[in-house]
Design an enzyme around this catalytic site. Structure first.
Site, mmCIF file in Angstrom:
data_model
loop_
_atom_site.group_PDB
_atom_site.id
_atom_site.type_symbol
_atom_site.label_atom_id
_atom_site.label_comp_id
_atom_site.label_asym_id
_atom_site.label_seq_id
_atom_site.Cartn_x
_atom_site.Cartn_y
_atom_site.Cartn_z
ATOM 1 C CB CYS A 163 27.816 34.922 13.961
ATOM 2 S SG CYS A 163 26.553 33.784 14.525
ATOM 3 C CB CYS A 213 23.453 35.268 14.578
ATOM 4 S SG CYS A 213 24.365 35.501 13.066
ATOM 5 C CE LYS A 264 18.886 37.628 15.064
ATOM 6 N NZ LYS A 264 19.331 37.822 13.726
ATOM 7 C CE1 TYR A 290 18.013 37.500 6.689
ATOM 8 C CE2 TYR A 290 18.623 38.872 4.822
ATOM 9 C CZ TYR A 290 18.324 37.635 5.347
ATOM 10 O OH TYR A 290 18.343 36.533 4.537
ATOM 11 C CD GLU A 292 16.936 39.710 12.257
ATOM 12 O OE1 GLU A 292 16.765 38.581 11.788
ATOM 13 O OE2 GLU A 292 18.060 40.106 12.635
ATOM 14 C CG HIS A 309 -3.940 17.522 14.050
ATOM 15 N ND1 HIS A 309 -4.233 18.714 13.426
ATOM 16 C CD2 HIS A 309 -4.956 17.274 14.914
ATOM 17 C CE1 HIS A 309 -5.384 19.167 13.885
ATOM 18 N NE2 HIS A 309 -5.847 18.317 14.790
ATOM 19 C CD GLU A 323 -2.322 20.149 11.281
ATOM 20 O OE1 GLU A 323 -2.946 19.161 10.868
ATOM 21 O OE2 GLU A 323 -2.430 20.586 12.441
HETATM 22 P P1 NDP Z 1 20.365 44.290 3.964
HETATM 23 O O1 NDP Z 1 21.174 44.172 2.742
HETATM 24 O O2 NDP Z 1 19.482 43.185 4.399
HETATM 25 O O3 NDP Z 1 19.459 45.582 3.880
HETATM 26 C C1 NDP Z 1 20.004 46.845 3.680
HETATM 27 C C2 NDP Z 1 18.870 47.828 3.656
HETATM 28 O O4 NDP Z 1 19.369 49.151 3.647
HETATM 29 C C3 NDP Z 1 17.995 47.668 2.423
HETATM 30 O O5 NDP Z 1 16.667 47.863 2.809
HETATM 31 C C4 NDP Z 1 18.496 48.777 1.518
HETATM 32 O O6 NDP Z 1 17.526 49.261 0.666
HETATM 33 C C5 NDP Z 1 18.840 49.844 2.534
HETATM 34 N N1 NDP Z 1 19.876 50.779 2.089
HETATM 35 C C6 NDP Z 1 21.058 50.483 1.511
HETATM 36 N N2 NDP Z 1 21.750 51.613 1.286
HETATM 37 C C7 NDP Z 1 20.988 52.634 1.719
HETATM 38 C C8 NDP Z 1 21.158 54.047 1.749
HETATM 39 N N3 NDP Z 1 22.264 54.626 1.303
HETATM 40 N N4 NDP Z 1 20.172 54.799 2.279
HETATM 41 C C9 NDP Z 1 19.054 54.225 2.746
HETATM 42 N N5 NDP Z 1 18.831 52.894 2.755
HETATM 43 C C10 NDP Z 1 19.795 52.116 2.229
HETATM 44 O O7 NDP Z 1 21.425 44.699 5.083
HETATM 45 P P2 NDP Z 1 21.387 44.677 6.651
HETATM 46 O O8 NDP Z 1 22.281 45.782 7.058
HETATM 47 O O9 NDP Z 1 20.002 44.637 7.188
HETATM 48 O O10 NDP Z 1 22.055 43.282 6.969
HETATM 49 C C11 NDP Z 1 23.324 42.933 6.398
HETATM 50 C C12 NDP Z 1 23.378 41.465 6.091
HETATM 51 O O11 NDP Z 1 23.499 40.735 7.283
HETATM 52 C C13 NDP Z 1 22.136 40.933 5.411
HETATM 53 O O12 NDP Z 1 22.249 40.986 4.020
HETATM 54 C C14 NDP Z 1 22.031 39.529 5.902
HETATM 55 O O13 NDP Z 1 22.583 38.678 4.931
HETATM 56 C C15 NDP Z 1 22.834 39.509 7.179
HETATM 57 N N6 NDP Z 1 21.921 39.331 8.312
HETATM 58 C C16 NDP Z 1 21.251 38.159 8.451
HETATM 59 C C17 NDP Z 1 20.386 37.970 9.497
HETATM 60 C C18 NDP Z 1 19.650 36.695 9.629
HETATM 61 O O14 NDP Z 1 20.045 35.702 9.029
HETATM 62 N N7 NDP Z 1 18.544 36.655 10.353
HETATM 63 C C19 NDP Z 1 20.156 39.004 10.498
HETATM 64 C C20 NDP Z 1 20.887 40.208 10.243
HETATM 65 C C21 NDP Z 1 21.733 40.346 9.196
HETATM 66 P P3 NDP Z 1 17.182 48.584 -0.761
HETATM 67 O O15 NDP Z 1 16.335 47.390 -0.436
HETATM 68 O O16 NDP Z 1 16.438 49.660 -1.464
HETATM 69 O O17 NDP Z 1 18.487 48.261 -1.379
#
Ligand code: NDP
Length: 463
Positions: A43, A48, A51, A180, A184, A439, A444
């Protein structure tokens, strides 16, 4: 003489581990904590915090454009990436020091070392080549980005960890993933002037979020000029002699970019820590399996945060840490509550969400009322920006409870935090209706949507 060197040994100095260590130490327990890299964890060091700082940096390009409608003339602007990286580094160094001093002030012992389990009460400090013992061990080692080692050319790709410290900004970047991090960073790089392409294997970005938000965010990102390629995967990445990369996609396209970033999920940090040798049960993705109280199958070893792969969010790890302290040291067994966790995606526009999506609520309840507002936020009137805000409340018709709230637009994350309270408390749409609006605000709308936009009966939209 005490039977063990410490009451508690925490492995991992991220948000969860530091919170558990600091609070336990403040109760007068003898606590040690080991961290092999930097205190603050994902984080603070490479997640976080940096980022969000980069999100702020990337938003200035639109702020400069929007200023004209408000009468400002902004001269020529330039952006200096090394300045941003250096200032970000200063801030995370400051935060890291706060994490450390919180531990020190409470007399926790800090070890700058990798820690490996030798048995259920013994930890080897690799950097010091010695062992210490503890009555209770808490594993809070977090996770790491998946590096997609099956992909030919994966060694040429970066992940979010490296993205924060690139020597220079590329002219063009491709980002794989639709979650995510991918979303982002696509907005960050685009806002900083990088030609950005997102490659997602599914039909619509941000799986698991409300479909209206997913579609609306994609529209807005595309309108800004981010290219989003869905239903495609990478087949390979080649390095060109000029240092650039050629990315080959399953749809037959080839992208030429300066950097290829993988954002395809994160996996638990559980390898090479002696967990299996000691008999701690691991799940399919390497996550530590825990019970409702974050206890592993070895009864003096607990685990919290991303290494348990319950919900990979910092506040969840911190909550799990507090529950661990209550359970083990305050005589109040407390199971972490993973229901209705509010979350934000710092995309541009931003997403803030809490509770059930329309799709999930439709599976759970016989009849739903959906309240939806789409409008241009006031700040975009004079700026002329054609960006729409979306707000949606999901209401269980029978109980009148608001079971989900989903927002796309400026400050959506801030709103989600506050909406989490009435939704967690189980308040009804009538409670929302009784609440006076503030407002003029965008929020709102949340208390002035009096008539349902449509209903969903047994999972089907019913007009
Ligand atoms: P996520 O789990 O959010 O997303 C992973 C993405 O990668 C999905 O779109 C998934 O597709 C895709 N994917 C997985 N495996 C493959 C593959 N082999 N080939 C191609 N695409 C693939 O993970 P992130 O890495 O974005 O983030 C990790 C975690 O970190 C998140 O789950 C979140 O909880 C946390 N995070 C939170 C943030 C916040 O609170 N703002 C910011 C950043 C991270 P599919 O949907 O088809 O499975």
């Amino acid at each position: 003489m005490a039977r063990y060197d410490y009451d508690l040994f925490v492995i991992g100095g991220g948000s969860g581990g530091v919170r558990a260590g600091r609070v336990t130490a403040s109760l007068g327990k003898r606590v040690a904590i080991a961290e092999e890299f930097r205190f603050g964890g994902t984080c603070v060091i490479r997640g976080c915090v940096p980022k969000k700082l980069f999100v702020y940096a990337s938003q200035f390009s639109e702020h400069f454009e929007d200023a004209a409608g408000y009468g400002w003339t902004v001269g020529e602007t330039t952006f200096d990436w090394p300045t941003l990286v250096a200032n970000k580094d200063k801030e995370i160094t400051r935060l890291e020091a706060i994490y450390r001093s919180g531990l020190e002030k409470n007399n926790a012992t800090i070890f700058e070392s990798r820690a490996v389990l030798e048995d259920r009460h013994t930890v080897r400090l690799v950097a010091e080549n010695r062992t210490v013992t503890a009555e209770t061990i808490l594993v809070a080692t977090g996770g790491h980005s998946n590096r997609h080692t099956a992909l030919p050319g994966h060694e040429h790709c970066i992940t979010s960890s490296e993205a924060f410290d690139l020597k220079r900004l590329p002219k063009a970047i491709a980002i794989a993933g639709g979650g995510y991090i991918a979303v982002e960073f696509a907005n960050i790089f685009h806002g900083l002037g990088v030609e950005t392409t997102l490659i997602y294997r599914g039909a619509e970005i941000l799986g698991g979020f409300d479909m209206d938000l997913r579609k609306a965010l994609r529209d807005e990102m595309e309108k800004k000029g981010i290219r989003i390629i869905c239903q495609a995967i990478m087949l390979g990445v080649d390095k060109r002699p000029d240092g650039g990369l050629d990315v080959h996609l399953s749809n037959g396209e080839m992208l030429s970019v300066g950097e290829m970033m993988l954002a395809i999920g994160r996996s638990p940090n559980s390898d090479g820590m002696g967990l299996e040798e000691v008999g701690v049960e691991l799940g399919k993705t390497g996550e530590i399996v825990v019970d409702d109280y974050s206890r592993t199958n070895i009864d003096n070893i607990y685990a919290i945060g991303d290494v348990t792969n319950r919900i990979q969010l910092t506040p969840v790890a911190i909550h799990e840490a507090m529950c661990f302290v209550d359970t083990v040291y305050r005589g109040r067994p407390t199971a972490p509550d993973h229901g209705a966790v509010a979350t934000a995606v710092f995309s541009q526009p931003e997403i803030g969400t809490v509770g059930l999506t329309e799709e999930k609520a439709g599976e759970k309840f016989d009849e739903l009322e959906l309240y939806v507002a789409r409008f241009r936020p006031m700040r975009h009137t004079l700026s002329g920006r054609q960006e729409k805000m979306l707000m949606k409340l999901v209401v269980d018709a029978a109980s009148r409870k608001v079971v989900g709230a989903h927002i796309l637009g400026p400050d959506a994350g801030e709103m989600a935090q506050l909406l989490a309270i009435p939704i967690k408390a189980g308040l009804t749409k009538d409670d929302f209706d009784r609440t006076m609006a503030v407002h003029p605000t965008a929020a709102e709308e949340l208390v002035t949507m009096y008539a349902p936009s449509y209903r969903v009966v047994k999972g089907e939209r019913a007009g």
